[in-house]
Design a protein around this motif. Structure first.
Motif, PDB file in Angstrom:
ATOM      1  N   VAL A 104     -36.622  83.659 -59.851  1.00  0.00           N
ATOM      2  CA  VAL A 104     -37.030  83.592 -61.255  1.00  0.00           C
ATOM      3  C   VAL A 104     -38.492  84.010 -61.379  1.00  0.00           C
ATOM      4  CG1 VAL A 104     -37.288  82.081 -63.253  1.00  0.00           C
ATOM      5  CG2 VAL A 104     -35.424  81.695 -61.634  1.00  0.00           C
ATOM      6  N   VAL A 105     -38.755  84.940 -62.278  1.00  0.00           N
ATOM      7  CA  VAL A 105     -40.133  85.341 -62.570  1.00  0.00           C
ATOM      8  C   VAL A 105     -40.704  84.344 -63.576  1.00  0.00           C
ATOM      9  CG1 VAL A 105     -41.601  87.132 -63.546  1.00  0.00           C
ATOM     10  CG2 VAL A 105     -39.652  87.766 -62.120  1.00  0.00           C
ATOM     11  N   GLN A 106     -41.740  83.620 -63.165  1.00  0.00           N
ATOM     12  CA  GLN A 106     -42.365  82.605 -64.009  1.00  0.00           C
ATOM     13  C   GLN A 106     -43.383  83.207 -64.971  1.00  0.00           C
ATOM     14  OE1 GLN A 106     -40.159  80.040 -63.529  1.00  0.00           O
ATOM     15  NE2 GLN A 106     -41.959  78.902 -64.063  1.00  0.00           N
ATOM     16  N   GLY A 107     -44.085  84.205 -64.497  1.00  0.00           N
ATOM     17  CA  GLY A 107     -45.163  84.808 -65.279  1.00  0.00           C
ATOM     18  C   GLY A 107     -46.086  85.529 -64.328  1.00  0.00           C
ATOM     19  N   GLY A 108     -47.324  85.638 -64.706  1.00  0.00           N
ATOM     20  CA  GLY A 108     -48.297  86.295 -63.847  1.00  0.00           C
ATOM     21  C   GLY A 108     -49.631  86.416 -64.537  1.00  0.00           C
ATOM     22  N   PHE A 109     -50.481  87.204 -63.950  1.00  0.00           N
ATOM     23  CA  PHE A 109     -51.794  87.420 -64.557  1.00  0.00           C
ATOM     24  C   PHE A 109     -52.377  88.748 -64.107  1.00  0.00           C
ATOM     25  CE2 PHE A 109     -52.120  84.660 -60.886  1.00  0.00           C
ATOM     26  CZ  PHE A 109     -53.110  85.240 -60.109  1.00  0.00           C
ATOM     27  N   MET A 110     -53.171  89.295 -65.018  1.00  0.00           N
ATOM     28  CA  MET A 110     -53.940  90.520 -64.773  1.00  0.00           C
ATOM     29  C   MET A 110     -55.388  90.170 -65.049  1.00  0.00           C
ATOM     30  SD  MET A 110     -51.575  93.322 -66.751  1.00  0.00           S
ATOM     31  CE  MET A 110     -52.786  94.608 -66.553  1.00  0.00           C
ATOM     32  N   GLY A 111     -56.156  90.027 -63.982  1.00  0.00           N
ATOM     33  CA  GLY A 111     -57.535  89.598 -64.159  1.00  0.00           C
ATOM     34  C   GLY A 111     -57.571  88.201 -64.757  1.00  0.00           C
ATOM     35  N   GLU A 112     -58.172  88.053 -65.919  1.00  0.00           N
ATOM     36  CA  GLU A 112     -58.262  86.757 -66.593  1.00  0.00           C
ATOM     37  C   GLU A 112     -57.110  86.501 -67.555  1.00  0.00           C
ATOM     38  OE1 GLU A 112     -60.767  84.475 -65.993  1.00  0.00           O
ATOM     39  OE2 GLU A 112     -61.351  85.869 -64.406  1.00  0.00           O
ATOM     40  N   LYS A 113     -56.301  87.512 -67.815  1.00  0.00           N
ATOM     41  CA  LYS A 113     -55.211  87.409 -68.786  1.00  0.00           C
ATOM     42  C   LYS A 113     -53.962  86.846 -68.119  1.00  0.00           C
ATOM     43  CE  LYS A 113     -53.080  88.511 -72.674  1.00  0.00           C
ATOM     44  NZ  LYS A 113     -53.029  87.541 -73.689  1.00  0.00           N
ATOM     45  N   VAL A 114     -53.496  85.683 -68.592  1.00  0.00           N
ATOM     46  CA  VAL A 114     -52.288  85.059 -68.075  1.00  0.00           C
ATOM     47  C   VAL A 114     -51.105  85.525 -68.909  1.00  0.00           C
ATOM     48  CG1 VAL A 114     -51.112  82.866 -67.630  1.00  0.00           C
ATOM     49  CG2 VAL A 114     -53.580  83.048 -67.268  1.00  0.00           C
ATOM     50  N   LEU A 115     -50.034  85.961 -68.222  1.00  0.00           N
ATOM     51  CA  LEU A 115     -48.841  86.476 -68.882  1.00  0.00           C
ATOM     52  C   LEU A 115     -47.663  85.542 -68.634  1.00  0.00           C
ATOM     53  CD1 LEU A 115     -49.177  90.144 -67.598  1.00  0.00           C
ATOM     54  CD2 LEU A 115     -49.835  89.309 -69.842  1.00  0.00           C
ATOM     55  N   ASP A 116     -46.808  85.397 -69.621  1.00  0.00           N
ATOM     56  CA  ASP A 116     -45.585  84.631 -69.418  1.00  0.00           C
ATOM     57  C   ASP A 116     -44.504  85.570 -68.876  1.00  0.00           C
ATOM     58  OD1 ASP A 116     -45.047  86.146 -71.656  1.00  0.00           O
ATOM     59  OD2 ASP A 116     -44.428  84.482 -72.914  1.00  0.00           O
ATOM     60  N   ALA A 117     -43.278  85.065 -68.725  1.00  0.00           N
ATOM     61  CA  ALA A 117     -42.188  85.870 -68.159  1.00  0.00           C
ATOM     62  C   ALA A 117     -41.889  87.088 -69.028  1.00  0.00           C
ATOM     63  CB  ALA A 117     -40.934  85.013 -67.998  1.00  0.00           C
ATOM     64  N   LYS A 118     -41.972  86.945 -70.353  1.00  0.00           N
ATOM     65  CA  LYS A 118     -41.725  88.091 -71.244  1.00  0.00           C
ATOM     66  C   LYS A 118     -42.829  89.142 -71.091  1.00  0.00           C
ATOM     67  CE  LYS A 118     -39.026  85.772 -74.753  1.00  0.00           C
ATOM     68  NZ  LYS A 118     -37.779  86.433 -74.968  1.00  0.00           N
ATOM     69  N   GLY A 119     -44.044  88.697 -70.877  1.00  0.00           N
ATOM     70  CA  GLY A 119     -45.149  89.625 -70.657  1.00  0.00           C
ATOM     71  C   GLY A 119     -44.956  90.439 -69.388  1.00  0.00           C
ATOM     72  N   ILE A 120     -44.464  89.787 -68.336  1.00  0.00           N
ATOM     73  CA  ILE A 120     -44.183  90.491 -67.088  1.00  0.00           C
ATOM     74  C   ILE A 120     -43.032  91.471 -67.279  1.00  0.00           C
ATOM     75  CG2 ILE A 120     -43.380  90.208 -64.706  1.00  0.00           C
ATOM     76  CD1 ILE A 120     -46.301  89.438 -65.094  1.00  0.00           C
ATOM     77  N   GLU A 121     -42.021  91.065 -68.047  1.00  0.00           N
ATOM     78  CA  GLU A 121     -40.892  91.956 -68.324  1.00  0.00           C
ATOM     79  C   GLU A 121     -41.358  93.196 -69.080  1.00  0.00           C
ATOM     80  OE1 GLU A 121     -36.750  91.958 -70.868  1.00  0.00           O
ATOM     81  OE2 GLU A 121     -37.534  90.044 -70.168  1.00  0.00           O
ATOM     82  N   THR A 122     -42.227  93.007 -70.053  1.00  0.00           N
ATOM     83  CA  THR A 122     -42.784  94.134 -70.810  1.00  0.00           C
ATOM     84  C   THR A 122     -43.600  95.031 -69.891  1.00  0.00           C
ATOM     85  OG1 THR A 122     -42.871  92.762 -72.788  1.00  0.00           O
ATOM     86  CG2 THR A 122     -44.226  94.745 -72.784  1.00  0.00           C
ATOM     87  N   LEU A 123     -44.395  94.419 -69.032  1.00  0.00           N
ATOM     88  CA  LEU A 123     -45.206  95.179 -68.083  1.00  0.00           C
ATOM     89  C   LEU A 123     -44.324  95.999 -67.141  1.00  0.00           C
ATOM     90  CD1 LEU A 123     -48.127  95.641 -67.103  1.00  0.00           C
ATOM     91  CD2 LEU A 123     -47.820  93.697 -65.573  1.00  0.00           C
TER      92      LEU A 123
END
Length: 171
Positions: A104-123
């Motif tokens: 399961v992808v929980q989320g992630g981050f790019m630098g200081e920006k924290v992303l949720d699972a939908k953000g990672i999917e969009t990325l």
């Protein structure tokens, strides 16, 4: 793990977080060794890596304040996928998660920006840096190819005219 090993792990994670374009945080409970090796091989092929980490060490490496968005990501059995390109790790983990319901992808981050699972999917749906470079080169090469074609066209027409006269005289 003694204190020196923890300090070394924290420094290693700081380097990973600083160098990575994006870090994808995943839950990997129940994956077999073969599945983990498959994921690692896919990431390695694309220039990325996957690492199972300790939550407290990751939070210390991020220097995350208590109650920050990072704390929501680092709960339970966590692994991180990362690569220099911001899109690569997201693409590979999203593709792997589609084929494996225990990952399961929980989320992630790019630098200081924290992303949720939908953000990672969009990325993961964005083109990679190599794909963008190829598109840009294609756009730059197209006008040069057209110019070469236009420059060569009169010479080709002259050659056809001379060939026509030569065949006419021969006949």
């Amino acid at each position: 793990m003694d204190r020196a090993q923890k300090a070394e792990s924290i420094e290693t994670l700081k380097g990973v977080f600083a160098d990575a374009g994006a870090v994808v945080v995943t839950h990997n409970l129940g994956l077999t060794v073969a599945e983990m090796e498959d994921l690692r091989a896919r990431l390695r092929k694309e220039g990325g890596a996957f690492k199972v980490i300790k939550n407290r060490l990751a939070l210390k490496a991020l220097e995350a304040a208590e109650g920050s968005d990072y704390h929501g990501l680092f709960k339970g059995p966590v692994g991180i996928a990362y690569a220099n390109d911001a899109v690569t790790a997201a693409k590979v983990t999203a593709e792997f998660a589609k084929g494996n319901d225990r990952f399961v992808v929980q989320g992630g981050f790019m630098g200081e920006k924290v992303l949720d699972a939908k953000g990672i999917e969009t990325l993961s749906k964005l083109p990679s840096l190599d794909q963008i470079r190829a598109s840009l080169l294609g756009l730059l090469n197209a006008p040069a190819t057209k110019v070469a074609g236009v420059v060569q066209a009169p010479a080709a027409q002259l050659a056809r005219v001379f060939n026509a006269y030569a065949t006419k005289d021969a006949a």
